[in-house]
Design an enzyme around this catalytic site. Sequence first.
Site, PDB file in Angstrom:
ATOM      1  N   HIS A   1       7.373  35.848  19.269  1.00  0.00           N
ATOM      2  CA  HIS A   1       6.394  35.710  18.196  1.00  0.00           C
ATOM      3  C   HIS A   1       5.015  36.100  18.707  1.00  0.00           C
ATOM      4  CE1 HIS A   1       4.079  32.082  19.434  1.00  0.00           C
ATOM      5  NE2 HIS A   1       5.192  31.761  20.077  1.00  0.00           N
ATOM      6  N   CYS A   2       4.154  36.517  17.765  1.00  0.00           N
ATOM      7  CA  CYS A   2       2.749  36.767  18.082  1.00  0.00           C
ATOM      8  C   CYS A   2       1.933  35.704  17.355  1.00  0.00           C
ATOM      9  CB  CYS A   2       2.352  38.185  17.674  1.00  0.00           C
ATOM     10  SG  CYS A   2       2.541  38.515  15.911  1.00  0.00           S
ATOM     11  N   ALA A   3       0.683  35.991  17.047  1.00  0.00           N
ATOM     12  CA  ALA A   3      -0.174  34.968  16.456  1.00  0.00           C
ATOM     13  C   ALA A   3       0.260  34.578  15.053  1.00  0.00           C
ATOM     14  CB  ALA A   3      -1.619  35.470  16.429  1.00  0.00           C
ATOM     15  N   THR A   4       0.867  35.507  14.310  1.00  0.00           N
ATOM     16  CA  THR A   4       1.186  35.230  12.908  1.00  0.00           C
ATOM     17  C   THR A   4       2.627  35.529  12.530  1.00  0.00           C
ATOM     18  OG1 THR A   4       0.491  37.464  12.253  1.00  0.00           O
ATOM     19  CG2 THR A   4      -1.182  35.722  12.173  1.00  0.00           C
ATOM     20  N   ARG A   5       3.369  36.277  13.378  1.00  0.00           N
ATOM     21  CA  ARG A   5       4.672  36.789  12.960  1.00  0.00           C
ATOM     22  C   ARG A   5       5.791  36.404  13.918  1.00  0.00           C
ATOM     23  NH1 ARG A   5       2.608  42.823  12.455  1.00  0.00           N
ATOM     24  NH2 ARG A   5       0.835  41.908  13.527  1.00  0.00           N
TER      25      ARG A   5
END
Length: 472
Positions: free
Chosen positions: A27-31
Amino acid sequence: MSKNYKQIASEIVEALGGDENIISVAHCATRLRVIVKDREIIKDSEVTDIDLVKGSFFTSGQYQVILGTGIVNKVYEEVLALGLSGSSKNEQAEAASKYGDNWFKRMIRIFGDVFVPIIPVLVATGLFMGVRGLIMQEQVLALFGATPSTVSPDFLLLTQILTDTAFAFLPVLVCWSAVKNFGGSPVLGIILGLMLVHPALPVSWDVAQHKADPLYFFGFIKVAGYQGSVLPAFIAGLCLAKIEKWLRKRVPNALDLILTPFLTLLIMVVLSLMVIGPIFHQVEIWLLAAVNFLLGLPSGLGGLIYGGINQIIVVTGVHHALNLIEIQMLAETGWNTVNPISSASIIAQAGAALAVAVKTSSPKTKSLAYPSAVSAMLGITEPAIFGVNLRFVKPFIMGLIGGAVGGFLSSLFGLKATGMSITAIPGTLLYMNDQLPWYLLVNVISMATAFLLTYFFGYSDKMKEALEAKKG
């Protein structure tokens, strides 16, 4: 009301074809980023109908589910609890490359993977700068019976520590993240970064301003510290990881602990200071000059262009590479002229999504568009772009026009932020000085432009019906 993240995670996995279709999750910051075996069996409509999911799309071998900041971390933990395999973004990049990812996309992803982990530190530093700028204004100090000349030197020193440390040791952060991303020993990256800013070396800023002389090796190689430099530290971290891994395969196990770090650091400090540093510092200067040239075009033209294309850059994923430019701007000048234009383009997409929410008669579209607009107002545009605006195309275009108008005004007013990576409403914290009214005005005009254009020319329920008919 608390959310059942375990249930949400289970529904996402099921809609993606079950755990047998999922290779790994990151995952990244939003996804939520998922590498899948078979793209075709994923039920896209079921994914987007799940509670808290704001949109989804497939790119570069990854199926990405947009959840938003904070939420994505909790859902990711529950996905792992279901027994699925987690992976680093570097491992995902390697897996994605097997799905036909080209070299340009891989390079952009690498920039994102290296710079995203250090952004929270730079966000905090920018906020410290904004707060210091606010409390040091004469009107604010007057409330406490003080003036700039009567402020305690010890207090000023404390604020200087808060605002200067991250950028003074920026190569350390970049080296650490790069080495970690490329599979080397992060602690070696930290040490190499510290060597690049060692106090025994002439400070790069002083050398540039002719306040200090560089060191000379072999009579022609100029050596100085690389305080505030980004690209040299990035390349140095990449090379260190590659050299370390190469040495570990060849050094006998009995000597690995002694020889590998010794040889790695010896080779890299010479390469970094004498080859990588001088070359890529110059490249860094050229890149910054090119961006400043664009943004400095007369009559606000540069801001108009960049504001108009900013969210197109976000859609392509190339925006991660811009972190390099913003970090370098802040390190060199203490100001960020990209941020206010980005904020205008982001808040414009919020305006477009809000217009769709107000105008549509579909409860489902409203339930998606309103939260997406709020998310964009807080600086996260993916739900608005992928969930609403880009689906109907015209709202996205109207958002681009609103962003261009805001970028144009931002350039005319000469707006510049004290930090990076927070935009739109949270971004006001980077303008807590005499720029604040102008920042707010630019964002209001950007949002209003996109809203009005979308409401009157960019959306109708006939577009939604046509899109649904096409899918059917």
